[in-house]
Design a protein around this motif. Structure first.
Motif, PDB file in Angstrom:
ATOM      1  N   LEU A 112       0.799  -1.230   0.000  1.00 31.29           N
ATOM      2  CA  LEU A 112       0.000   0.000   0.000  1.00 31.29           C
ATOM      3  C   LEU A 112       0.825   1.269   0.000  1.00 31.29           C
ATOM      4  CD1 LEU A 112      -2.693  -1.133   2.602  1.00 31.29           C
ATOM      5  CD2 LEU A 112      -3.003  -0.920   0.125  1.00 31.29           C
ATOM      6  N   ASP A 113       2.115   1.159  -0.263  1.00 30.88           N
ATOM      7  CA  ASP A 113       2.968   2.346  -0.287  1.00 30.88           C
ATOM      8  C   ASP A 113       2.828   3.177   0.979  1.00 30.88           C
ATOM      9  OD1 ASP A 113       3.871   1.653  -2.838  1.00 30.88           O
ATOM     10  OD2 ASP A 113       2.267   2.751  -3.836  1.00 30.88           O
ATOM     11  N   GLY A 114       2.618   2.487   2.108  1.00 34.11           N
ATOM     12  CA  GLY A 114       2.576   3.164   3.402  1.00 34.11           C
ATOM     13  C   GLY A 114       1.207   3.611   3.869  1.00 34.11           C
ATOM     14  N   ARG A 115       0.167   3.405   3.075  1.00 34.75           N
ATOM     15  CA  ARG A 115      -1.185   3.787   3.504  1.00 34.75           C
ATOM     16  C   ARG A 115      -1.631   2.885   4.653  1.00 34.75           C
ATOM     17  NH1 ARG A 115      -6.498   5.434  -0.003  1.00 34.75           N
ATOM     18  NH2 ARG A 115      -5.067   7.089  -0.603  1.00 34.75           N
ATOM     19  N   ALA A 116      -2.382   3.434   5.581  1.00 36.76           N
ATOM     20  CA  ALA A 116      -2.814   2.691   6.771  1.00 36.76           C
ATOM     21  C   ALA A 116      -3.602   1.451   6.400  1.00 36.76           C
ATOM     22  CB  ALA A 116      -3.648   3.588   7.675  1.00 36.76           C
ATOM     23  N   ALA A 117      -3.418   0.381   7.179  1.00 32.53           N
ATOM     24  CA  ALA A 117      -4.123  -0.880   6.961  1.00 32.53           C
ATOM     25  C   ALA A 117      -4.742  -1.331   8.281  1.00 32.53           C
ATOM     26  CB  ALA A 117      -3.165  -1.942   6.436  1.00 32.53           C
ATOM     27  N   VAL A 118      -5.980  -1.809   8.197  1.00 32.49           N
ATOM     28  CA  VAL A 118      -6.721  -2.261   9.375  1.00 32.49           C
ATOM     29  C   VAL A 118      -7.189  -3.685   9.111  1.00 32.49           C
ATOM     30  CG1 VAL A 118      -8.700  -1.843  10.886  1.00 32.49           C
ATOM     31  CG2 VAL A 118      -7.472   0.106   9.872  1.00 32.49           C
ATOM     32  N   GLY A 131      -5.670 -17.513   6.145  1.00 33.26           N
ATOM     33  CA  GLY A 131      -6.579 -18.571   6.570  1.00 33.26           C
ATOM     34  C   GLY A 131      -8.009 -18.112   6.376  1.00 33.26           C
ATOM     35  N   GLU A 132      -8.317 -16.973   6.889  1.00 32.30           N
ATOM     36  CA  GLU A 132      -9.561 -16.229   6.674  1.00 32.30           C
ATOM     37  C   GLU A 132      -9.288 -14.832   7.188  1.00 32.30           C
ATOM     38  OE1 GLU A 132     -12.132 -15.386   5.028  1.00 32.30           O
ATOM     39  OE2 GLU A 132     -13.600 -16.928   5.618  1.00 32.30           O
ATOM     40  N   GLY A 133      -9.837 -13.829   6.531  1.00 31.48           N
ATOM     41  CA  GLY A 133      -9.596 -12.467   6.997  1.00 31.48           C
ATOM     42  C   GLY A 133      -9.690 -11.458   5.887  1.00 31.48           C
ATOM     43  N   GLY A 134      -9.482 -10.205   6.254  1.00 32.81           N
ATOM     44  CA  GLY A 134      -9.485  -9.116   5.290  1.00 32.81           C
ATOM     45  C   GLY A 134      -8.614  -7.989   5.799  1.00 32.81           C
ATOM     46  N   MET A 135      -8.232  -7.108   4.883  1.00 29.23           N
ATOM     47  CA  MET A 135      -7.443  -5.928   5.239  1.00 29.23           C
ATOM     48  C   MET A 135      -8.073  -4.721   4.555  1.00 29.23           C
ATOM     49  SD  MET A 135      -4.728  -5.290   7.161  1.00 29.23           S
ATOM     50  CE  MET A 135      -3.579  -6.667   7.155  1.00 29.23           C
ATOM     51  N   VAL A 136      -8.291  -3.670   5.344  1.00 29.69           N
ATOM     52  CA  VAL A 136      -8.895  -2.447   4.828  1.00 29.69           C
ATOM     53  C   VAL A 136      -7.841  -1.356   4.853  1.00 29.69           C
ATOM     54  CG1 VAL A 136     -10.816  -0.826   5.006  1.00 29.69           C
ATOM     55  CG2 VAL A 136     -11.083  -3.176   5.841  1.00 29.69           C
ATOM     56  N   SER A 137      -7.675  -0.675   3.729  1.00 25.70           N
ATOM     57  CA  SER A 137      -6.711   0.426   3.651  1.00 25.70           C
ATOM     58  C   SER A 137      -7.457   1.749   3.542  1.00 25.70           C
ATOM     59  CB  SER A 137      -5.785   0.252   2.451  1.00 25.70           C
ATOM     60  OG  SER A 137      -6.493   0.400   1.231  1.00 25.70           O
TER      61      SER A 137
END
Length: 363
Positions: free
Chosen positions: A48-54, A190-196
């Motif tokens: 993400l070139d440093g953009r926040a990830a949750v 395994g299961e999951g997601g990442m929001v930027s």
């Protein structure tokens, strides 16, 4: 030549992932904690070139919470493709807003900017395009339409880890973006997601919403959910993150082999300046697609997938009278071939042989 079945997708889990999970289990700290925080930071830097990830517990949760964090709610409309997995429209509906379906273009299978513009009303608050199969949507055109009409862009990047437009990573164009970490994606936890997101207020609301609405224990600030990622899942994701670049290059090499050797079917195109990460290698078989897929499996032991046979606007929860001719054309003709990194050269040649023979027989 081996006749073992070639699966359409194959998650890769090795000793590194198992050791990482064992290390977390040994600590006894299994819920969201330091592993999750490290995974978020590393995902941010690598993709993400440093953009926040949750981090969250699924891709669908990521879309749902992202929309809520961006202020989407009852009475709002969000424009989405009908040609995608139902989670895209589901996430809009779960906020109380209404998904409005726009058509796609047949070359990229992503939202057609002209169709999007025709869907905009006074109630439109956002556009949520999908980087489908790992090919980015028409970023410049969609962003231009959104800017001109004063609406937001939300990226569904579930299938597009590492994809880029003119060197800029997907996940950095909208108010938020969601990456799925389901087992069959280009990388998994395994299961999951990442929001930027690049917006500090959206990031903070995401962190609150995933954790019962609280930043500090028992000091709930809003009504939230339990959508946390565990340290166990984050540990898997951290290992996979070190491998996804090489896996992507292999996917691209496999796709290039197909591009050079397949005949009699319509192979996927890649727009100039776009980096396709080939979550799926999707051909079009204009006539007899279902029989073609059946013969691939039964006669040649080659698996395939149809993504997606029923457009969202024809599913029971969303059934509309929308006229989306290109969406219908895609739904009746697309077929995704194995392109995953576990394919051998013999596998690739067998897939080509099977497709070409079936295409010739049907011509």
């Amino acid at each position: 030549m081996s006749r073992d079945f070639i699966p359409p997708a194959k998650p890769i889990i090795g000793d590194d992932e198992r050791w990482a999970v064992d290390a977390v289990l040994a600590t006894g700290q299994l819920a969201q904690g330091s592993e999750v925080a490290s995974f978020e930071e590393e995902f941010s830097q690598v993709l993400l070139d440093g953009r926040a990830a949750v981090a969250v517990n699924s891709g669908t949760s990521g879309l749902h919470l992202g929309l809520l964090a961006a202020g989407v709610g009852p009475g709002d409309e969000v424009i989405v493709p009908s040609f995608t997995f139902a989670a895209t429209a589901n996430s809009v509906a779960l906020t109380g807003a209404t998904p409005i379906f726009a058509d796609i273009d047949i070359d990229s299978f992503t939202l057609d900017p002209a169709s999007v513009e025709s869907c905009i009303t006074d109630n439109t608050v956002g556009i949520m395009p999908v980087h489908l199969y790992g090919h980015p949507f028409h970023v410049d055109a969609i962003v231009e339409v959104a800017t001109r009409h004063g609406v937001k862009v939300f990226e569904d990047a579930a299938q597009a880890h590492g994809a880029a437009v003119n060197g800029r990573k997907v996940g950095t164009f909208g108010d938020f973006a969601m990456f799925s970490l389901y087992p069959t994606k280009n990388m998994t936890s395994g299961e999951g997601g990442m929001v930027s997101t690049g917006l500090t207020d959206v990031e903070r609301r995401l962190r609150l919403l995933r954790n019962q609405g609280m930043e500090r224990q028992y000091e709930n600030e809003l009504v939230g959910f339990n959508c946390r990622m565990t340290n166990i899942h984050a540990a898997i994701g951290r290992v996979q993150l070190t491998k996804v670049g090489a896996w992507t290059r292999t996917r691209q090499e496999n796709a290039a082999f197909f591009d050079a050797n397949l005949a009699g079917v319509i192979t996927p195109s890649v727009a100039d300046g776009y980096e396709h990460v080939y979550h799926q290698y999707t051909i079009r078989v204009p006539e007899g697609r279902d029989d073609f897929a059946r013969a691939l499996k039964q006669e040649y032991g080659v698996g395939s997938g149809i993504y997606y046979p029923i457009p969202n606007h024809r599913l029971a929860p969303f059934k509309t009278g929308d006229d989306l001719p290109v969406t219908e054309e895609a739904a009746s003709s697309v077929l995704s071939l194995p392109v995953h990194p576990s394919l051998s050269q013999d596998d690739l040649e067998r897939i080509v042989e099977a497709v070409n023979k079936l295409a010739k027989a049907g011509s």
